[in-house]
Scaffold this active site. Structure first.
Site, PDB file in Angstrom:
ATOM      1  CB  SER A 145      -4.091  -2.770  11.615  1.00 37.51           C
ATOM      2  OG  SER A 145      -5.408  -2.578  11.171  1.00 37.51           O
ATOM      3  CG  ASP A 287      -7.795   0.384   9.580  1.00 35.91           C
ATOM      4  OD1 ASP A 287      -7.891   0.338   8.343  1.00 35.91           O
ATOM      5  OD2 ASP A 287      -7.432  -0.597  10.260  1.00 35.91           O
ATOM      6  CG  ASP A 289      -3.968  -1.785   7.777  1.00 37.15           C
ATOM      7  OD1 ASP A 289      -4.949  -1.324   8.412  1.00 37.15           O
ATOM      8  OD2 ASP A 289      -3.741  -3.003   7.676  1.00 37.15           O
ATOM      9  CG  ASP A 291      -7.169  -3.828   7.529  1.00 40.67           C
ATOM     10  OD1 ASP A 291      -7.381  -2.792   8.182  1.00 40.67           O
ATOM     11  OD2 ASP A 291      -6.658  -4.855   8.024  1.00 40.67           O
TER      12      ASP A 291
END
Length: 513
Positions: A145, A287, A289, A291
């Site tokens: 992440s 961000d 990834d 999400d």
């Protein structure tokens, strides 16, 4: 520090069972150099499932993300699920992600599990969507992440499409620990999914906007992550013009060269987006990834709580009805918004593994750390892509009225009070510092933070302390994803300077100053 004989034995045993020549060579070199500290760090214990999965630096040994650890993790998940089940596997573009996804798929398939690999590097919410869409028994996403570039990790989702909760995380960790030899694990052939699963996700989120408002200028950055292609496709399907994109951060780059930390919350992370935002109605950052989502209006970056209540109010004003939820560290304004619309409200512990399970009637959830679920029946997790569509819609709607998101926020504050929030964060090298600070505050709770008396002390979880104040609160907890001690502050309708004074008092008490 020399290498103790017992540690040297553990290292040699690991090397003998490591499938990756790169990490074998790393440990061999450390052993030859007599680097006891480096080896002790790598063998201080296994990685554990935290707030959002396993995360650690890409390096050799059990206290790192590497192919041996990934294979063990996949084998533990397969043993927990059993043969004949189905797992969807995805990845982002971090260092090692491609190999880690391939290893996970091969081990799952070798254990008799049907392993379905996403076709390429994609946002985490696509994986969470695919678990529900394909009726899978679990999902495994290779991502760290918003962690620093040196890290990678694994998120696990269950059949309900939500992140791995307790006590299942402990059950899977025990299965991982029971894996004896990585090189003895049978490997099989995973299936690679086509683009139809991505198209299904895009169709689902493009249908979420509720109005016809589309006249809006958007600036966007994927922050060197995997969000750009998906966001552009979603905007096109939903009828929005393509956003202006921060060119320096447009393509995936696991080194994140333009930011110290690829986290939209970190100081300086939004500087390049801020330069573009002056010519936009709204600016959006996801961000790495994709999400999570950060929002800017002009040079003003909205706090996660502000974005959270804006989108909640937007959905409820459009006729969406059902439960809304946030976490114990987020603003209390959402509870007041929910009461105004006469909808159920829930407050949970930190993390979407809790938020996503707030109730079967859940229609919206957010956490102050920039995570938003605008359609939990579509993606039962935070989703920066679908949230970006609704931010664009709301900005277009306000633009049609000659207003901005800041005007909409001012309306909410006028109705429900100005909920000023702030997060204090202290990054450490030694996790014992965090444990000692939390234990000290637990054992010796303060009677006051500066001028603000503590009226009640609550402990909703072993690692979470809530100190209630008159017209506010302080929450202390360790980060579940990074080596940080965090404090979350809130004051409702504070006097000028009151938050600064509270922050200084909290920082002094916790040793964050």
């Amino acid at each position: 520090m020399t290498v103790a004989p017992e540690l040297a034995g553990q290292v040699r045993a690991w090397i003998a069972d490591d499938p990756d020549p790169v990490t074998r060579a790393e440990l061999t070199a450390l052993l030859a150099a007599g680097d006891g500290q480096g080896l002790a760090d790598r063998f201080s214990g296994p990685l554990h499932f935290g707030t959002a999965g396993l995360r650690g630096p890409v390096r050799a040994g059990p206290q790192g993300m590497n192919r041996a650890v990934v294979r063990r993790t996949a084998a533990g998940l397969a043993r927990h699920l059993g043969p004949g089940t189905t797992v969807v596997v995805g990845r982002d573009a971090r260092h090692g992600s491609a190999d880690f996804m391939a290893d996970a798929g091969a081990v799952l398939a070798g254990a008799g599990v049907r392993a379905l690999l996403l076709p390429r590097e994609l946002p985490t919410p696509v994986l969470a969507f695919a678990v529900l869409h394909l009726g899978a028994d679990a999902g495994l996403m290779v991502t760290a992440s918003h962690n620093p570039a040196a890290d990678n990790g694994i998120k696990v989702y269950l059949a309900d499409g939500a992140q791995l909760p307790a006590p299942v995380d402990g059950q899977i960790e025990r299965e991982i620990a029971a894996v004896t030899a990585v090189l003895d694990l049978p490997l099989g052939e995973a299936e690679v999914l086509g683009e139809d699963v991505v198209d299904a996700y895009l169709d689902a989120i493009a249908a979420l906007p509720h109005s016809g408002h589309r006249d809006v200028r958007v600036a966007y950055t994927p922050m060197h992550g995997v969000g750009l292609e998906t966001l552009l496709a979603a905007f096109a399907r939903a009828g929005f013009a393509a956003p202006t994109v921060v060119a320096e951060q447009a393509q995936p780059d696991p080194d994140f060269p333009t930011v110290a930390f690829p986290n939209p919350e970190e100081p300086g992370a939004l500087d390049l987006l801020r330069a573009l935002s002056v010519d936009a109605d709204v600016a959006i950052a996801s961000d790495p990834d994709a999400d999570r989502i950060a929002v800017m209006v002009g040079a003003r970056a909205l706090r996660g709580d502000e974005t959270g209540v804006l989108l909640a109010d937007h959905l409820l004003s459009q006729g969406v009805r059902g439960r809304v939820a946030t976490t114990v560290v987020s603003s209390s304004m959402l509870a007041r918004v929910a009461a105004a619309y006469d909808v159920p409200f829930s407050q949970t512990l930190t993390g979407f593994k809790h938020l996503a399970r707030a109730g079967d009637d859940l229609v919206y959830a957010y956490e102050e750390a920039l995570g938003v679920a605008v359609a939990p029946t579509v993606v039962r997790d935070k989703d920066g892509m679908s949230a970006a569509l609704l931010v664009a819609e709301l900005a277009a709607q306000e633009k049609a009225r000659g207003r901005t998101l800041l005007d909409r926020l001012a309306d909410l504050e006028a109705r429900h009070g100005r909920h000023e929030t702030r997060q204090l964060s202290y990054r450490v090298d030694d996790l014992a510092v965090i444990a000692a600070a939390v234990q000290d505050v637990r054992a010796h709770p303060p009677a006051a933070y500066g001028a603000h008396a503590v009226t009640a002390v609550e402990q909703p979880d072993v690692d979470v302390l809530v100190h209630r104040l008159e017209g506010g609160r302080v929450v202390v907890r360790p980060s579940g994803t990074e080596p940080k001690l965090k404090a979350y502050l809130e004051l409702v309708d504070p006097e000028p300077g009151a938050m600064d004074a509270l922050a200084a008092a909290v920082a002094e008490r916790l040793g964050l100053a």
